[in-house]
Design an enzyme around this catalytic site. Structure first.
Site, PDB file in Angstrom:
ATOM      1  N   LEU A  36       0.852  -1.189   0.000  1.00 19.33           N
ATOM      2  CA  LEU A  36       0.000   0.000   0.000  1.00 19.33           C
ATOM      3  C   LEU A  36       0.892   1.245   0.000  1.00 19.33           C
ATOM      4  CD1 LEU A  36      -2.602   1.689   0.499  1.00 19.33           C
ATOM      5  CD2 LEU A  36      -2.431   1.077   2.905  1.00 19.33           C
ATOM      6  N   TYR A  51       7.996  21.587   9.571  1.00 21.15           N
ATOM      7  CA  TYR A  51       8.192  20.410   8.708  1.00 21.15           C
ATOM      8  C   TYR A  51       9.167  19.444   9.396  1.00 21.15           C
ATOM      9  CZ  TYR A  51       9.851  17.632   4.735  1.00 21.15           C
ATOM     10  OH  TYR A  51      10.208  16.590   3.902  1.00 21.15           O
TER      11      TYR A  51
HETATM   12  N1  LIG Z   1      10.458  16.937  -2.676  1.00 16.51           N
HETATM   13  C1  LIG Z   1      11.487  16.954  -1.839  1.00 16.51           C
HETATM   14  O1  LIG Z   1      12.480  17.664  -2.064  1.00 16.51           O
HETATM   15  C2  LIG Z   1      11.473  16.080  -0.603  1.00 16.51           C
HETATM   16  C3  LIG Z   1      12.596  16.074   0.203  1.00 16.51           C
HETATM   17  C4  LIG Z   1      12.606  15.265   1.338  1.00 16.51           C
HETATM   18  C5  LIG Z   1      11.506  14.494   1.639  1.00 16.51           C
HETATM   19  N2  LIG Z   1      10.405  14.512   0.844  1.00 16.51           N
HETATM   20  C6  LIG Z   1       9.260  13.674   1.238  1.00 16.51           C
HETATM   21  O2  LIG Z   1       8.985  12.764   0.184  1.00 16.51           O
HETATM   22  C7  LIG Z   1       7.608  12.418   0.213  1.00 16.51           C
HETATM   23  C8  LIG Z   1       7.057  12.553  -1.198  1.00 16.51           C
HETATM   24  O3  LIG Z   1       7.239  13.889  -1.611  1.00 16.51           O
HETATM   25  P1  LIG Z   1       7.359  14.337  -3.144  1.00 16.51           P
HETATM   26  O4  LIG Z   1       8.643  15.038  -3.314  1.00 16.51           O
HETATM   27  O5  LIG Z   1       7.029  13.224  -4.052  1.00 16.51           O
HETATM   28  O6  LIG Z   1       6.262  15.497  -3.116  1.00 16.51           O
HETATM   29  P2  LIG Z   1       4.906  15.666  -3.892  1.00 16.51           P
HETATM   30  O7  LIG Z   1       5.160  15.550  -5.347  1.00 16.51           O
HETATM   31  O8  LIG Z   1       4.309  16.915  -3.361  1.00 16.51           O
HETATM   32  O9  LIG Z   1       4.081  14.410  -3.383  1.00 16.51           O
HETATM   33  C9  LIG Z   1       3.499  14.391  -2.112  1.00 16.51           C
HETATM   34  C10 LIG Z   1       2.324  13.466  -2.186  1.00 16.51           C
HETATM   35  O10 LIG Z   1       1.649  13.497  -0.941  1.00 16.51           O
HETATM   36  C11 LIG Z   1       0.274  13.662  -1.203  1.00 16.51           C
HETATM   37  N3  LIG Z   1      -0.501  14.225  -0.117  1.00 16.51           N
HETATM   38  C12 LIG Z   1      -0.378  15.436   0.475  1.00 16.51           C
HETATM   39  N4  LIG Z   1      -1.319  15.574   1.425  1.00 16.51           N
HETATM   40  C13 LIG Z   1      -2.057  14.427   1.425  1.00 16.51           C
HETATM   41  C14 LIG Z   1      -3.159  13.954   2.148  1.00 16.51           C
HETATM   42  N5  LIG Z   1      -3.735  14.688   3.108  1.00 16.51           N
HETATM   43  N6  LIG Z   1      -3.650  12.724   1.872  1.00 16.51           N
HETATM   44  C15 LIG Z   1      -3.087  11.961   0.911  1.00 16.51           C
HETATM   45  N7  LIG Z   1      -2.047  12.354   0.160  1.00 16.51           N
HETATM   46  C16 LIG Z   1      -1.539  13.569   0.424  1.00 16.51           C
HETATM   47  C17 LIG Z   1       0.254  14.568  -2.420  1.00 16.51           C
HETATM   48  O11 LIG Z   1      -1.020  14.533  -3.013  1.00 16.51           O
HETATM   49  P3  LIG Z   1      -1.541  15.743  -3.924  1.00 16.51           P
HETATM   50  O12 LIG Z   1      -0.851  15.550  -5.217  1.00 16.51           O
HETATM   51  O13 LIG Z   1      -3.013  15.512  -3.938  1.00 16.51           O
HETATM   52  O14 LIG Z   1      -1.170  17.024  -3.255  1.00 16.51           O
HETATM   53  C18 LIG Z   1       1.330  13.931  -3.239  1.00 16.51           C
HETATM   54  O15 LIG Z   1       0.842  12.790  -3.909  1.00 16.51           O
HETATM   55  C19 LIG Z   1       6.948  13.348   1.227  1.00 16.51           C
HETATM   56  O16 LIG Z   1       6.715  12.665   2.428  1.00 16.51           O
HETATM   57  C20 LIG Z   1       7.980  14.445   1.430  1.00 16.51           C
HETATM   58  O17 LIG Z   1       7.911  15.018   2.719  1.00 16.51           O
HETATM   59  C21 LIG Z   1      10.370  15.290  -0.273  1.00 16.51           C
END
Ligand SMILES: NC(=O)c1ccc[n+]([C@@H]2O[C@H](COP(=O)([O-])OP(=O)(O)OC[C@H]3O[C@@H](n4cnc5c(N)ncnc54)[C@H](OP(=O)(O)O)[C@@H]3O)[C@@H](O)[C@H]2O)c1
Length: 322
Positions: free
Chosen positions: A2, A150
């Protein structure tokens, strides 16, 4: 398996890497996203079939969580690999976060991931095996200015998962935190400025204006410079799933590995001092606040207070080191 927040970014890349091997692994995939983002699965070629289930799930909706787990349980017995990936990122200094914004940040990144974890555990314990993974962050091992709330959410997740790692090991359940650093994706561009942070960014006279302006450029530069894609992180997650004994923590990108190395091996005072001095244009930070601070509050000089006073003392100089 999942995956939460799987319609874009890291989550979608994990799903894309896993899909061709589902048959060989004898696994099924449950892909979830917020109802408003569900259409993206069709765009990426993911539809319901005998090994894939696509479902709406806002992770903060506990009733939807329960309903989904009941459906999975009926169809496939339960969840044997949980990947908590959904996350949001607020950008704000500590002073500019309201209680509601703080709760929203903790709810998505920490509380919802924990609720889902707790709900999946009975099935894993019963079959005496399972994998629980979370996409954490470098922000879960170190904090940077304007990212306090965060980092707090990811530190909370890291603490709880570290305890869980020991707790569920007797049932052959493995817990892993994959820590990405700066990813060159639109994920970081989706950061949410709190209302007060947005005002401060636009107002050159705000005491925190320089913090926001310089940190924003700095983070954008680091993202481009390191150039790590969501796929890099997804590969680490799949590696963790495939390892017989995955470690508790895995670097999701190479900068994460470097930060982790610095954090572990540099003396703490040196690490904080170096980080402070490396902040972009930090000597300009707080320059406008001198005008607005109450008269009886002692001011630093134009360069701000000496770093040792702001962070922590050197060993043997009074404040105990951690
Ligand atoms: N991007 C970075 O530089 C970075 C760095 C370190 C860690 N991370 C971590 O990596 C993970 C994935 O991030 P990403 O970079 O792929 O960012 P992203 O493209 O913004 O993806 C985040 C995902 O989380 C979903 N989400 C947000 N709120 C939600 C909710 N209430 N219920 C269900 N889904 C929800 C978003 O859905 P929607 O599309 O509907 O908004 C999106 O699918 C996150 O946990 C983030 O903290 C990211």
């Amino acid at each position: 398996m999942l995956i939460t927040g799987a319609s874009v970014g890291v989550g979608l890349q994990i799903a894309t890497l896993l899909r061709p091997t589902l048959l060989a692994r004898d696994r099924c995939l449950v892909l979830t996203a917020r109802p408003s983002s569900l259409a993206r699965f069709a765009d990426a070629g993911f539809f319901d079939d005998d090994r894939v289930m696509v479902r709406p799930l806002d992770v903060t909706d506990r009733i939807a969580q329960e309903a989904l787990l009941a459906e999975i349980s009926q169809r496939w017995g339960g969840v044997d690999v949980l990947i908590n990936n959904a996350g949001v990122s607020y950008r704000s200094v500590v002073e500019h976060v309201t209680e509601a914004e703080r709760l929203e940040q903790m709810d998505v990144n920490f509380r919802s991931a924990m609720a889902l974890t707790v709900a999946c555990l009975p099935h894993m314990r019963a079959r005496r095996s399972g994998r629980i993974l979370a996409v954490s962050s470098v922000g879960g091992m170190m904090a940077m200015p304007t990212m306090a709330v965060y980092s707090a959410s990811k530190f909370a997740l890291e603490g709880a998962y570290e305890a869980l790692y020991y707790e569920v090991r007797p049932w052959n359940i493995h817990v892993t935190l994959v820590q990405p650093g700066f990813i060159n994706s639109d994920g970081f561009e989706k950061v949410r400025f709190t209302a007060q942070a947005r005002t401060a960014l636009d107002d050159g006279n705000d005491p925190y204006h320089a913090h926001y302006r310089h940190m924003q450029d700095f983070v954008a530069r680091l993202m481009r410079w390191f150039g790590q894609s969501p796929r890099h992180v997804a590969k680490q997650v799949v590696r963790a799933i495939d390892r017989r004994r995955p470690p508790l923590r895995m670097a999701g990108t190479c900068d994460a590995w470097a930060f982790s190395f610095a954090r572990r091996f540099l003396p703490r005072w040196l690490y904080h001092a170096a980080l402070y001095r490396g902040l972009p244009h930090v000597r300009q930070w707080g320059a406008s606040s001198a005008l607005q601070a109450p008269a009886n509050v002692p001011q630093g000089d134009a360069n701000g207070p000496a770093v040792d006073e702001t962070v922590e003392a050197r060993p043997g100089v009074g404040v105990p080191t951690r």
